[in-house]
Design a protein around this motif. Structure first.
Motif, mmCIF file in Angstrom:
data_model
loop_
_atom_site.group_PDB
_atom_site.id
_atom_site.type_symbol
_atom_site.label_atom_id
_atom_site.label_comp_id
_atom_site.label_asym_id
_atom_site.label_seq_id
_atom_site.Cartn_x
_atom_site.Cartn_y
_atom_site.Cartn_z
ATOM 1 N N PRO A 275 0.831 -1.210 0.000
ATOM 2 C CA PRO A 275 0.000 0.000 0.000
ATOM 3 C C PRO A 275 0.859 1.251 0.000
ATOM 4 C CG PRO A 275 0.110 -0.918 2.214
ATOM 5 C CD PRO A 275 0.855 -1.870 1.316
ATOM 6 N N LEU A 276 0.419 2.271 -0.690
ATOM 7 C CA LEU A 276 1.120 3.556 -0.742
ATOM 8 C C LEU A 276 0.138 4.688 -0.480
ATOM 9 C CD1 LEU A 276 3.354 3.257 -3.969
ATOM 10 C CD2 LEU A 276 3.983 2.716 -1.600
ATOM 11 N N ILE B 272 4.290 9.799 -9.371
ATOM 12 C CA ILE B 272 3.029 9.109 -9.133
ATOM 13 C C ILE B 272 1.940 10.147 -8.888
ATOM 14 C CG2 ILE B 272 4.015 6.956 -8.277
ATOM 15 C CD1 ILE B 272 3.468 7.943 -5.414
ATOM 16 N N ASP B 273 0.739 9.795 -9.228
ATOM 17 C CA ASP B 273 -0.418 10.637 -8.985
ATOM 18 C C ASP B 273 -0.699 10.697 -7.484
ATOM 19 O OD1 ASP B 273 -3.585 10.799 -8.658
ATOM 20 O OD2 ASP B 273 -3.056 11.739 -10.567
ATOM 21 N N ALA B 274 -1.204 11.830 -7.013
ATOM 22 C CA ALA B 274 -1.509 11.975 -5.587
ATOM 23 C C ALA B 274 -2.566 10.969 -5.138
ATOM 24 C CB ALA B 274 -1.981 13.391 -5.294
ATOM 25 N N GLY B 275 -3.354 10.429 -6.060
ATOM 26 C CA GLY B 275 -4.381 9.440 -5.719
ATOM 27 C C GLY B 275 -3.880 8.013 -5.663
ATOM 28 N N THR B 276 -2.612 7.791 -5.985
ATOM 29 C CA THR B 276 -2.040 6.442 -5.974
ATOM 30 C C THR B 276 -2.150 5.826 -4.586
ATOM 31 O OG1 THR B 276 -0.476 6.991 -7.740
ATOM 32 C CG2 THR B 276 0.066 5.094 -6.344
ATOM 33 N N ASP B 277 -2.624 4.566 -4.509
ATOM 34 C CA ASP B 277 -2.694 3.918 -3.193
ATOM 35 C C ASP B 277 -2.085 2.520 -3.170
ATOM 36 O OD1 ASP B 277 -4.652 2.343 -4.409
ATOM 37 O OD2 ASP B 277 -6.328 3.236 -3.299
ATOM 38 N N PHE B 278 -1.398 2.130 -4.255
ATOM 39 C CA PHE B 278 -0.672 0.856 -4.199
ATOM 40 C C PHE B 278 0.433 0.808 -5.235
ATOM 41 C CE2 PHE B 278 -3.854 -0.262 -7.460
ATOM 42 C CZ PHE B 278 -3.101 -0.961 -8.385
ATOM 43 N N ILE B 279 1.401 -0.076 -4.977
ATOM 44 C CA ILE B 279 2.425 -0.456 -5.947
ATOM 45 C C ILE B 279 2.354 -1.963 -6.098
ATOM 46 C CG2 ILE B 279 4.154 -0.523 -4.095
ATOM 47 C CD1 ILE B 279 6.317 -0.065 -6.174
ATOM 48 N N MET B 280 2.452 -2.439 -7.323
ATOM 49 C CA MET B 280 2.476 -3.871 -7.595
ATOM 50 C C MET B 280 3.741 -4.179 -8.394
ATOM 51 S SD MET B 280 -0.446 -6.340 -9.267
ATOM 52 C CE MET B 280 -0.405 -5.581 -10.900
ATOM 53 N N VAL B 281 4.480 -5.169 -7.965
ATOM 54 C CA VAL B 281 5.713 -5.573 -8.648
ATOM 55 C C VAL B 281 5.458 -6.895 -9.356
ATOM 56 C CG1 VAL B 281 8.152 -6.127 -8.379
ATOM 57 C CG2 VAL B 281 7.083 -4.475 -6.839
ATOM 58 N N GLY C 168 13.412 -10.795 -3.468
ATOM 59 C CA GLY C 168 12.062 -10.716 -2.975
ATOM 60 C C GLY C 168 11.668 -9.279 -3.180
ATOM 61 N N ALA C 169 10.841 -8.695 -2.335
ATOM 62 C CA ALA C 169 10.486 -7.292 -2.478
ATOM 63 C C ALA C 169 9.934 -6.694 -1.197
ATOM 64 C CB ALA C 169 9.463 -7.145 -3.594
ATOM 65 N N ASP C 170 10.201 -5.404 -0.866
ATOM 66 C CA ASP C 170 9.587 -4.640 0.234
ATOM 67 C C ASP C 170 9.535 -3.141 -0.081
ATOM 68 O OD1 ASP C 170 10.816 -7.010 1.477
ATOM 69 O OD2 ASP C 170 12.377 -5.625 2.072
ATOM 70 N N VAL C 171 8.750 -2.394 0.708
ATOM 71 C CA VAL C 171 8.580 -0.949 0.558
ATOM 72 C C VAL C 171 8.577 -0.221 1.892
ATOM 73 C CG1 VAL C 171 6.975 0.884 -0.079
ATOM 74 C CG2 VAL C 171 7.202 -1.091 -1.507
ATOM 75 N N GLY C 172 8.862 1.079 1.897
ATOM 76 C CA GLY C 172 8.736 1.856 3.120
ATOM 77 C C GLY C 172 8.686 3.336 2.821
ATOM 78 N N ASP C 173 8.480 4.189 3.847
ATOM 79 C CA ASP C 173 8.434 5.611 3.576
ATOM 80 C C ASP C 173 8.882 6.424 4.782
ATOM 81 O OD1 ASP C 173 5.262 7.314 3.702
ATOM 82 O OD2 ASP C 173 6.224 6.179 5.253
ATOM 83 N N ARG C 174 9.533 7.560 4.513
ATOM 84 C CA ARG C 174 10.111 8.397 5.551
ATOM 85 C C ARG C 174 9.661 9.834 5.313
ATOM 86 N NH1 ARG C 174 15.469 6.466 4.715
ATOM 87 N NH2 ARG C 174 15.918 8.343 3.577
ATOM 88 N N ASN C 175 9.042 10.453 6.265
ATOM 89 C CA ASN C 175 8.586 11.839 6.084
ATOM 90 C C ASN C 175 9.767 12.797 5.977
ATOM 91 O OD1 ASN C 175 5.685 11.880 6.099
ATOM 92 N ND2 ASN C 175 5.812 11.118 8.186
ATOM 93 N N ARG C 176 9.614 13.741 5.040
ATOM 94 C CA ARG C 176 10.620 14.807 4.935
ATOM 95 C C ARG C 176 9.915 16.120 4.653
ATOM 96 N NH1 ARG C 176 15.790 12.456 1.507
ATOM 97 N NH2 ARG C 176 16.540 11.083 3.134
#
Length: 201
Positions: free
Chosen positions: A84-85, A157-166, A193-201
């Motif tokens: 999810p994004l 990415i569009d501001a409405g994006t809510d997922f990434i699929m690999v 394999g695969a993973d995701v994450g996010d860091r506020n800036r």
């Protein structure tokens, strides 16, 4: 505030009508068809657990999507991952290209199986668009706007994006596979394999 939960039996009752899907098959009286439907239902329940409880857009991680266990269709050469994004955040995706023949990143809104009707693909990134360094390592940033002075690979990415699929495809899964991850930079880190994450800036 904690809301009172309904009894477990009520959640189970919600699943009961799914058994009627066997009536939509070509041979609803065939016990083999019925067995396949029951298998599909059990698989979908297990798969849904990952989709809804694995992570969220604040601390995303790639989860197994479709593969040799969770089947969308009988295609053993393709393996998919999902995370999810939040399109208003920035995410750094890093990974290892490995020996994977095909590697695609798809971004969208309304992941199939989680909303009805299904949403849409918004943008697409192919591994050929990445800079793959020594040892197969790659890294790119995704966000609605490119950060000032950022010189690396960036995908809008569009501001409405809510997922990434690999999506990955290999002709020999015995070789070194893809690994990926991410950090939120508005958390995803390393792909065998695969993973995701996010860091506020």
């Amino acid at each position: 505030m904690i809301h009172a939960l309904e009894p477990w039996s009520q959640f189970v009752d919600l699943l009961k009508p799914a058994g009627d899907l066997v009536k939509l098959t070509w041979r609803p009286q065939d016990p083999h068809y019925r067995a396949d439907i029951y298998r599909q239902l059990a698989m979908n329940i297990a798969y849904a657990y990952f989709q809804y409880f694995q992570s969220d857009a604040t601390h995303p991680e790639f989860m197994p999507l479709w593969n040799s266990v969770f089947l969308l269709q009988p295609n053993p050469d393709d393996v998919y991952y999902y995370a999810p994004l939040d399109g208003t955040r920035r995410y750094r995706i890093v990974g290892d290209r490995g020996s994977i023949h095909t590697l695609h990143f798809q971004f969208g809104k309304g992941m199939m199986g989680m909303v009805y009707p299904p949403g849409r693909q918004i943008s697409f990134l192919d591994a050929r668009d990445l800079h793959v360094g020594p040892g197969g390592r790659f890294e790119f940033l995704v966000s609605a706007d490119r950060p000032r002075n950022y010189a690396g690979v960036w995908h809008q990415i569009d501001a409405g994006t809510d997922f990434i699929m690999v999506r990955s495809r290999s002709y020999d899964w015995g070789k070194r596979g893809r690994r990926s991850a991410g950090d939120r930079v508005s958390r995803c880190a390393a792909a065998k394999g695969a993973d995701v994450g996010d860091r506020n800036r």
